[in-house]
Design an enzyme around this catalytic site. Structure first.
Site, short mmCIF file in Angstrom:
data_model
loop_
_atom_site.label_atom_id
_atom_site.label_comp_id
_atom_site.label_asym_id
_atom_site.label_seq_id
_atom_site.Cartn_x
_atom_site.Cartn_y
_atom_site.Cartn_z
N GLU A 1 8.59 -13.87 -24.15
CA GLU A 1 7.74 -12.66 -23.96
C GLU A 1 8.55 -11.31 -24.30
O GLU A 1 7.83 -10.40 -24.65
CB GLU A 1 6.74 -13.04 -23.10
N CYS B 1 0.86 -1.21 0.16
CA CYS B 1 -0.03 -0.08 -0.12
C CYS B 1 0.96 1.33 -0.06
O CYS B 1 2.27 1.04 0.21
CB CYS B 1 -0.98 -0.08 1.24
N LYS C 1 9.58 -16.36 -19.98
CA LYS C 1 10.41 -15.06 -19.54
C LYS C 1 10.93 -14.64 -20.88
O LYS C 1 10.80 -13.22 -21.33
CB LYS C 1 11.26 -15.03 -18.37
N GLU D 1 9.12 -21.76 -17.45
CA GLU D 1 8.67 -20.63 -17.07
C GLU D 1 10.05 -19.67 -17.41
O GLU D 1 9.68 -18.44 -18.02
CB GLU D 1 8.69 -20.48 -15.49
N ASN E 1 0.65 -0.56 6.04
CA ASN E 1 1.30 -1.36 4.89
C ASN E 1 1.78 -2.66 5.32
O ASN E 1 2.91 -2.46 6.15
CB ASN E 1 2.13 -0.41 4.13
N GLY E 2 1.45 -3.93 4.94
CA GLY E 2 1.83 -5.02 5.61
C GLY E 2 0.72 -6.10 5.82
O GLY E 2 -0.38 -6.04 5.50
N HIS F 1 12.71 -37.32 -27.85
CA HIS F 1 11.76 -37.63 -28.83
C HIS F 1 11.23 -36.80 -29.86
O HIS F 1 10.18 -36.90 -30.30
CB HIS F 1 10.42 -38.10 -27.85
N TRP G 1 -3.75 -1.69 -1.28
CA TRP G 1 -3.82 -2.63 -2.21
C TRP G 1 -4.37 -4.00 -1.19
O TRP G 1 -3.51 -4.28 -0.22
CB TRP G 1 -2.42 -3.14 -2.66
N ARG H 1 1.80 1.51 -5.84
CA ARG H 1 1.60 0.51 -4.86
C ARG H 1 0.56 -0.29 -4.70
O ARG H 1 0.45 -1.14 -3.66
CB ARG H 1 2.39 1.17 -3.45
N LYS I 1 -1.03 -7.15 -19.47
CA LYS I 1 -0.71 -7.71 -18.18
C LYS I 1 -1.93 -8.52 -17.69
O LYS I 1 -1.47 -9.78 -17.05
CB LYS I 1 -0.84 -6.66 -16.85
O1 M6R Z 1 -3.27 -13.03 -14.03
P1 M6R Z 1 -3.09 -14.44 -14.39
O2 M6R Z 1 -2.10 -15.08 -13.49
O3 M6R Z 1 -3.97 -15.21 -14.39
O4 M6R Z 1 -2.43 -14.08 -15.67
C1 M6R Z 1 -2.04 -15.46 -16.58
C2 M6R Z 1 -1.10 -14.97 -17.65
O5 M6R Z 1 -1.87 -14.21 -18.56
C3 M6R Z 1 0.29 -14.30 -17.12
O6 M6R Z 1 0.87 -15.30 -16.53
C4 M6R Z 1 1.15 -14.20 -18.28
O7 M6R Z 1 1.30 -15.21 -19.11
C5 M6R Z 1 2.49 -13.20 -18.10
N1 M6R Z 1 2.45 -12.29 -18.82
C6 M6R Z 1 3.49 -14.04 -17.88
O8 M6R Z 1 4.65 -13.44 -17.83
#
Ligand code: M6R
Length: 607
Positions: A486, A2, A483, A479, A101-102, A502, A75, A28, A602
């Site tokens: 993307e 927050c 990263k 993962e 905040n916390g 395979h 938040w 925040r 996002k």
């Molecule tokens: O808000 P969510 O965790 O449901 O979002 C899922 C994906 O859209 C999200 O993880 C996306 O793949 C990110 N850009 C990954 O870095």
């Protein structure tokens, strides 16, 4: 996370500066806003659900007179975004206003104690308990400073607290444990804020409050005391040389980098789950006939890691599935005995919510792990846990991945206990290691960042990367690859290493970079075999392995060494961090903006 801003002025209206300060802290958190002002010894609080601009305008906050006040942008962590849960929270006589905040870990027991003493609570937050505890202490003649110290010594958890009270209408009290709070003095007054950008218009000489410290602000400046013994602390101020834009990112060039570095803190918060909800979720998991782990993107990779954790620790079979495939794959078979554990940072991802709708229609039990209190997921799930990462602004999920795996690890351990699948010694050992994870992440970042930057430079012109891991490390590899893909747009593959022969092995030729995730553990000897397969076909090997792992080092062209002693089951939380940094530095070297990669949002709230 927050935002907090407080000020005591010689001239002018406090609300004007609070409004400006909160706007600079809006990154925040932004689900509710509130202000408390003292004028002529009268306290006035105005607050509501909504973003700063909305609430300031609708409640005419800028009309509040007074030279001393505090403000908060929220938040949510406990209690959905709502007027009654917005800060400040007051005691019953409205003489004490508290913002925070916390996360207070022991608030339920403290709240029960206050209720027994006759206090009536107005909100569902953990914060409000502080106002009641202070009110109770003020019934003695200990004074506000004494009351603050007594109460703070009873609070467990993370906090930056700011307290305004008509008992001492010309002072602001604040305290810190693990949540940031910065103090500053200008010619016109004294200030406190969650972060430097809010103070920069008034001063660039600041003092960061440290864990276990309380500060008393007045027009004369501030006094810092230790919470443990009340002794005074002398510390010189620090000069801030950041530009306002840099200050918003705490000196980091991008939010993504800031969020990678925030992981030790977000993980510490992720260890403070509410015991009774953890218990509730694991009871549901235990009772289900079948358990599906449903999520998208990074959250799906957390589920994948979760499926290994549930299996290895709690001996529970789970079915991880990407949200958009859930209905086609299991839609006609799920039913009243099925448990659907959904994981979503935002709690608003369209595909995940669609899967939830379907599961609810078939009378299945929907559970959730999310970062966003008040999101759709928290409204439709039967029970949920908040992962406590704080807001994530960079589009690429980083700290929210590690927090999700942290939450799933705790669920798996709790379930292992309930089902009697691990001995008490084993449970204790995992618990001890789990609590070491934030430090391991910190150590990994501090020791390796320069080396990773250099690796990114050396790999700047690569046209293909292949990420490989075995067992739970296949989730880390996936993962790590997401990263890179993307934010750098470099084509890349990720596979469970054993599966690579395979098919994917056909693309390996001289000079292709293979990134291997190789923690110590059951899969270690197998990963050695996979490295040899790739090496013999000319691949360049970049391995993430334990410090001093000579077997892996001998076979690799480059290595990033990780702290010793991390159990394989918990390794994704630590082993992902070099891969996050690698993707970040490669993107920056290529002149790309890692915070806003092309074509991505996002939160994906469309089909
Ligand atoms: O808000 P969510 O965790 O449901 O979002 C899922 C994906 O859209 C999200 O993880 C996306 O793949 C990110 N850009 C990954 O870095």
């Amino acid at each position: 996370m927050c935002g907090i801003f407080g000020c005591i002025l010689r001239e002018g209206q406090a609300v004007k500066l609070i409004n400006d300060g909160l706007k600079r802290l809006e990154y925040r958190g932004y689900d509710s806003t509130g202000v408390a002002i003292i004028n002529n010894n009268q306290m006035e609080v105005r607050k509501d659900k909504g973003r700063i601009e909305e609430v300031i305008t609708s409640l005419r906050i800028l009309d509040m007179p007074g030279k001393i006040g505090v403000g908060h942008t929220r938040w949510a962590t406990h209690g959905a975004p709502a007027m009654e849960n917005a800060h400040p929270h007051t005691d019953e006589s409205d003489s004490i206003a508290v913002i925070h905040n916390g996360v207070i870990e022991n608030y339920l027991e403290l709240k029960d104690e206050m209720i027994e003493k006759g206090h009536i609570f107005k909100s569902r937050t953990d914060t409000e308990v502080l106002a009641h505890l202070l009110e109770e202490e003020m019934k003695t003649d200990i004074g506000l400073q004494g009351a603050m110290l007594r109460v703070l010594r009873r609070i467990k958890g993370s906090y930056a607290f700011v307290v305004l009270s008509t008992y001492e209408p010309d002072k602001i009290y604040c305290a810190r444990n693990e949540s940031p709070l910065v103090l500053g003095v200008s010619e016109n007054g004294t200030f406190c804020a969650s972060d430097v950008p809010a103070l920069l218009p008034y001063t660039n000489q600041v003092n960061y409050l440290r864990n276990g410290e309380m500060a008393v602000l007045s027009l004369e400046g501030y006094k810092i005391v230790k919470i443990s013994d009340g002794s005074e602390v002398e510390r010189p101020t620090q000069e801030i040389t950041w530009s306002p834009e840099m200050a918003e990112k705490q000196g980091y060039t991008h939010y993504m980098l800031k969020e990678i570095h925030e992981q030790p803190t977000s993980l510490r918060n992720g260890l403070r789950l509410q015991e009774r909800y953890l218990e509730l979720l694991t009871q549901f998991l235990d009772r289900g006939k079948e358990v599906f782990l449903v999520a998208a993107g990074t959250s799906f990779h957390s589920c994948l890691a979760g499926s290994y954790l549930f299996s290895k620790l709690a001996r529970l079979t789970t079915f991880p599935v990407v949200s958009s495939e859930f209905m086609e794959r299991y839609g006609s078979t799920v039913g009243i005995d099925s448990i659907i554990l959904t994981v979503s940072q935002s709690g608003e991802t369209y595909d995940t919510l669609k899967a939830i709708d379907h599961a609810r229609m078939r009378a299945s039990t929907v559970l959730g792990v999310t970062n966003t209190v008040g999101s759709t997921l928290t409204r439709v799930a039967r029970a949920y846990l908040i992962q406590q990462s704080g807001p994530e602004i960079g589009v690429a999920a980083t700290k929210t991945f590690t927090s999700q795996v942290m939450v799933l690890s705790q669920m798996a351990l709790k379930l292992a206990k309930t089902r009697g699948k691990l001995s008490q010694d084993e449970l204790d050992e995992y618990d001890q290691k789990l609590h070491m994870i934030p430090d391991w992440v910190e150590e990994t970042i501090t020791k390796n960042e320069e080396r990773i930057k250099q690796l990114a430079e050396e790999n700047m012109n690569e046209e293909l990367f292949v990420f490989l891991g075995r067992g739970i490390s296949s989730a880390t590899a996936l993962e790590g690859r997401l990263k890179l893909l993307e934010i750098t747009y470099v084509p890349s593959l990720a596979y469970p290493a054993g599966e690579s022969k395979h098919g994917p092995i056909s693309i390996i030729e001289e000079g292709v970079t293979c990134v291997f995730v190789c923690p110590r553990g059951e899969t270690h000897s197998h990963i050695i075999g996979s490295i040899m397969e790739m090496k013999s076909r000319g691949a360049k090997i970049l391995s993430i392995c334990e410090e001093g792992d000579e077997d892996i080092k001998r076979l690799s062209d480059k290595v990033v060494e990780m702290p010793k002693g991390i159990p394989e089951e918990l390794s994704p939380i630590v082993y992902i961090t070099p891969l996050q940094l690698f993707a970040y530095h490669l993107a920056v070297l290529k002149g790309l903006d890692p915070d806003m990669p092309r074509n991505l949002a996002k939160s994906v709230t469309v089909p």
